[in-house]
Design a protein around this motif. Structure first.
Motif, mmCIF file in Angstrom:
data_model
loop_
_atom_site.group_PDB
_atom_site.id
_atom_site.type_symbol
_atom_site.label_atom_id
_atom_site.label_comp_id
_atom_site.label_asym_id
_atom_site.label_seq_id
_atom_site.Cartn_x
_atom_site.Cartn_y
_atom_site.Cartn_z
ATOM 1 N N VAL A 32 59.071 34.673 41.806
ATOM 2 C CA VAL A 32 57.995 34.685 40.816
ATOM 3 C C VAL A 32 57.320 36.056 40.772
ATOM 4 C CG1 VAL A 32 55.768 33.663 40.202
ATOM 5 C CG2 VAL A 32 57.620 32.210 41.020
ATOM 6 N N ALA A 33 57.209 36.697 41.932
ATOM 7 C CA ALA A 33 56.508 37.986 42.014
ATOM 8 C C ALA A 33 57.362 39.162 41.583
ATOM 9 C CB ALA A 33 56.036 38.219 43.446
ATOM 10 N N LEU A 34 58.674 38.974 41.437
ATOM 11 C CA LEU A 34 59.568 40.105 41.194
ATOM 12 C C LEU A 34 59.216 40.896 39.929
ATOM 13 C CD1 LEU A 34 62.006 41.404 42.585
ATOM 14 C CD2 LEU A 34 63.489 40.090 41.055
ATOM 15 N N PRO A 35 58.902 40.253 38.789
ATOM 16 C CA PRO A 35 58.527 41.071 37.623
ATOM 17 C C PRO A 35 57.310 41.952 37.877
ATOM 18 C CG PRO A 35 59.061 38.822 36.941
ATOM 19 C CD PRO A 35 59.016 38.817 38.449
ATOM 20 N N ALA A 36 56.272 41.399 38.529
ATOM 21 C CA ALA A 36 55.073 42.201 38.814
ATOM 22 C C ALA A 36 55.377 43.293 39.825
ATOM 23 C CB ALA A 36 53.956 41.293 39.337
ATOM 24 N N LEU A 37 56.174 42.967 40.833
ATOM 25 C CA LEU A 37 56.538 43.952 41.847
ATOM 26 C C LEU A 37 57.347 45.090 41.228
ATOM 27 C CD1 LEU A 37 57.832 43.000 45.381
ATOM 28 C CD2 LEU A 37 58.971 44.776 44.087
ATOM 29 N N GLY A 38 58.317 44.723 40.381
ATOM 30 C CA GLY A 38 59.131 45.744 39.733
ATOM 31 C C GLY A 38 58.335 46.624 38.791
ATOM 32 N N ALA A 39 57.374 46.020 38.073
ATOM 33 C CA ALA A 39 56.556 46.807 37.149
ATOM 34 C C ALA A 39 55.678 47.806 37.886
ATOM 35 C CB ALA A 39 55.693 45.871 36.311
ATOM 36 N N GLU A 40 55.227 47.451 39.088
ATOM 37 C CA GLU A 40 54.326 48.334 39.834
ATOM 38 C C GLU A 40 55.072 49.400 40.623
ATOM 39 O OE1 GLU A 40 51.113 47.834 43.473
ATOM 40 O OE2 GLU A 40 51.142 46.348 41.867
ATOM 41 N N LEU A 41 56.188 49.027 41.254
ATOM 42 C CA LEU A 41 56.890 49.945 42.157
ATOM 43 C C LEU A 41 58.167 50.529 41.563
ATOM 44 C CD1 LEU A 41 56.495 48.048 45.578
ATOM 45 C CD2 LEU A 41 55.047 49.841 44.592
ATOM 46 N N ALA A 162 45.287 37.487 42.094
ATOM 47 C CA ALA A 162 45.393 38.740 42.854
ATOM 48 C C ALA A 162 46.727 39.401 42.554
ATOM 49 C CB ALA A 162 45.250 38.465 44.350
ATOM 50 N N ARG A 163 47.012 40.505 43.260
ATOM 51 C CA ARG A 163 48.279 41.214 43.080
ATOM 52 C C ARG A 163 49.365 40.569 43.933
ATOM 53 N NH1 ARG A 163 47.519 45.577 45.686
ATOM 54 N NH2 ARG A 163 49.402 46.649 44.982
ATOM 55 N N TRP A 164 50.606 41.019 43.735
ATOM 56 C CA TRP A 164 51.760 40.413 44.404
ATOM 57 C C TRP A 164 51.692 40.436 45.930
ATOM 58 C CZ3 TRP A 164 54.472 43.575 47.621
ATOM 59 C CH2 TRP A 164 54.374 44.946 47.428
#
Length: 499
Positions: A32-41, A162-164
């Motif tokens: 679930v967190a992968l899109p947010a993680l990829g967008a940030e890092l 919150a964030r990932w």
């Protein structure tokens, strides 16, 4: 029994359930967190894939080794060491500055999880017998189902607030609570086995599995004819041959290959691998599609995944009851056919409107996979002689977990290849089509669009068609397994005559 020993036993079971809960949380939450993680890092598509696969790969390849280590070093020591390694890696993931480092830490996290879970199962086995053991195993299975059902929902809720990194902080906190319960309830124990571990077998098996997954992860970006892909696959095949040769010549092998001469034992391994392709692939890939392609919020995506996994809380118990009237092979085949119907239905309604239409097919897939899911663990013990039950259980768990990493890598490679093939037919040469297809397969439609200079409509259409083809392919696989499993489980005359 005095209250204190009862309390100690209850705390030990709770520690084992909490350890078991960490397994599904560690691949549903990051999915679930992968899109947010990829967008940030940022990071390459292959590196983002490894965020999911590294944990499952190391967990599956280390399971047999971890089980042997509990005999060599003692259960309590391995359990605590595994949880300590798991928590340290999880906390480090939460503050890691790059996707590549997160993928490496996920590999370490899987090693700790495998050690902790193997020690937890080994610690409970001698404490319960007969019906009591069945109830405890059922409780552990229910805990696993809870993680699958509500892990995506919990992760989506945390992403709303919150964030990932919050997902990994929460997982580390659960691991720490588990370690405190182990300290309070599990007595120190001496090693139970003499001799060392089958290191040549362990290294060759883990290396072969890692290289196989690596090759499939590299294929979408570099193509199947790439030297790196072909070298990885060839080296994997060579190491598998080395593993087989080592196990045939070792006095105390990691894996008793003679078990695979038994048709019913092979059937159980087929069943062990089937949820990886027909269920885990959906658990991991659908959130990326819902969030990145369909524009659904992480919380709403988590709610949809509850429909897929919630049947695992009920259906496995129903499967056990059905054995009073129906043979195990028939129950498993019926479940696989339900999965095929659900996948076909899902392919028809996915992307054609709101999310309400998705609940029906997702529930059907979850209910279908729940029928064999509820029988597999018992069948893993029943198809072999009692004196080989420990080895059979170790092989079964290794196949079940190892298949997850292979299935995810293969499904991702197939999806990216199908997207790339559709794009190549409609775009001029010279564009980074393979890289864009790999991004799109992860649900990162924005990065893929940037690579192809604004071809978003074409990318979405190609992704949608490729995902439907993938679902239809998985449906046909379920039908094939439904035909194969009853045949493999059928007893011949000599087996039927045994008491």
């Amino acid at each position: 029994m005095p209250s204190s020993p009862r309390l100690t036993l209850a705390l030990q079971v709770l520690a084992a359930c909490l350890t078991g809960l960490l397994i599904p949380l560690c691949f549903t939450g990051p999915a679930v967190a992968l899109p947010a993680l990829g967008a940030e890092l940022r990071g390459s598509a292959a590196a983002l894939n490894w965020v999911i696969n590294a944990y499952i790969l190391s967990y599956g390849s280390a399971m047999m080794v971890a089980g042997s280590l509990t005999d060599v070093l003692g259960r309590r020591r391995v359990w605590l060491a595994g949880l300590a390694l798991f928590c340290a890696a999880t906390l480090a993931i939460a503050v890691a500055p790059s996707v590549a480092l997160i993928a490496a830490l996920r590999f370490v996290q899987g090693l700790g999880g495998a050690a902790a879970f193997a020690a937890a199962m080994s610690s409970l086995a001698p404490l319960f017998h007969g019906a009591a053991r069945s109830r405890v195993m059922s409780m552990l299975g229910t805990t696993f189902g809870l993680g699958l059902a509500f892990g995506p929902l919990a992760a989506g809720a945390m992403l709303e607030l919150a964030r990932w990194p919050a997902i990994f902080y929460a997982t580390a906190a659960l691991g720490a609570i588990g370690a405190l319960l182990v300290l309070a309830s599990v007595p120190a124990d001496a090693p139970r086995a003499q001799g060392g571990l089958d290191w040549p077998g362990a290294v060759s098996f883990s290396g072969a599995l890692s290289l196989l997954t690596l090759g499939m992860l590299l294929a979408p970006e570099h193509g199947w004819r790439s030297g790196a892909v072909q070298l990885s696959l060839a080296a994997s095949a060579l190491l598998f041959c080395v593993f087989v040769a080592v196990e045939r010549r070792t006095a105390q092998p990691l894996l008793d290959l003679t078990l695979f001469r038994q048709r019913r034992f092979v059937a159980v391994q087929v069943l062990a691998a089937s949820p990886a392709f027909l269920f885990i692939v959906l658990i991991v890939m659908l959130p990326g599609r819902f969030i990145g392609i369909d524009g659904v919020s992480p919380l709403a995506a988590g709610r949809l995944m509850v429909a897929l996994a919630a049947p695992l809380l009920v259906v496995p118990m129903l499967a056990a009851l059905l054995l009073r009237w129906v043979q195990a092979g028939t129950v498993c085949a019926a479940g696989l056919l339900l999965v095929a119907a659900g996948l076909t239905w899902l392919a028809q309604v996915l992307g054609n409107g709101g999310t309400a239409a998705l609940a029906g097919p997702l529930l059907l897939v979850g209910a279908g996979i729940g029928l064999p899911w509820g029988l597999m663990d018992g069948m893993a013990l029943n198809v072999v002689e009692t004196q080989r039950a420990g080895m059979a259980t170790g092989i079964f768990n290794t196949v079940r977990i190892s298949a997850d990493g292979v299935a995810l890598a293969l499904a991702g490679a197939v999806l990216a290849s199908l997207i790339g093939a559709a794009l190549l037919r409609q775009l001029p040469a010279g564009l980074p089509v393979l890289a864009a297809a790999s991004r799109a397969a992860l649900g990162d439609i924005q990065q893929a669009t940037q690579l192809l200079s604004g071809q978003e409509a074409l990318l979405r259409a190609s992704y949608d068609a490729a995902f439907r083809h993938l679902l239809h392919g998985l449906a046909w696989l379920a039908v094939a397994l439904a035909a194969l499993v009853p045949y493999l489980l059928r007893k011949d005359a000599s087996q039927a005559s045994r008491p």
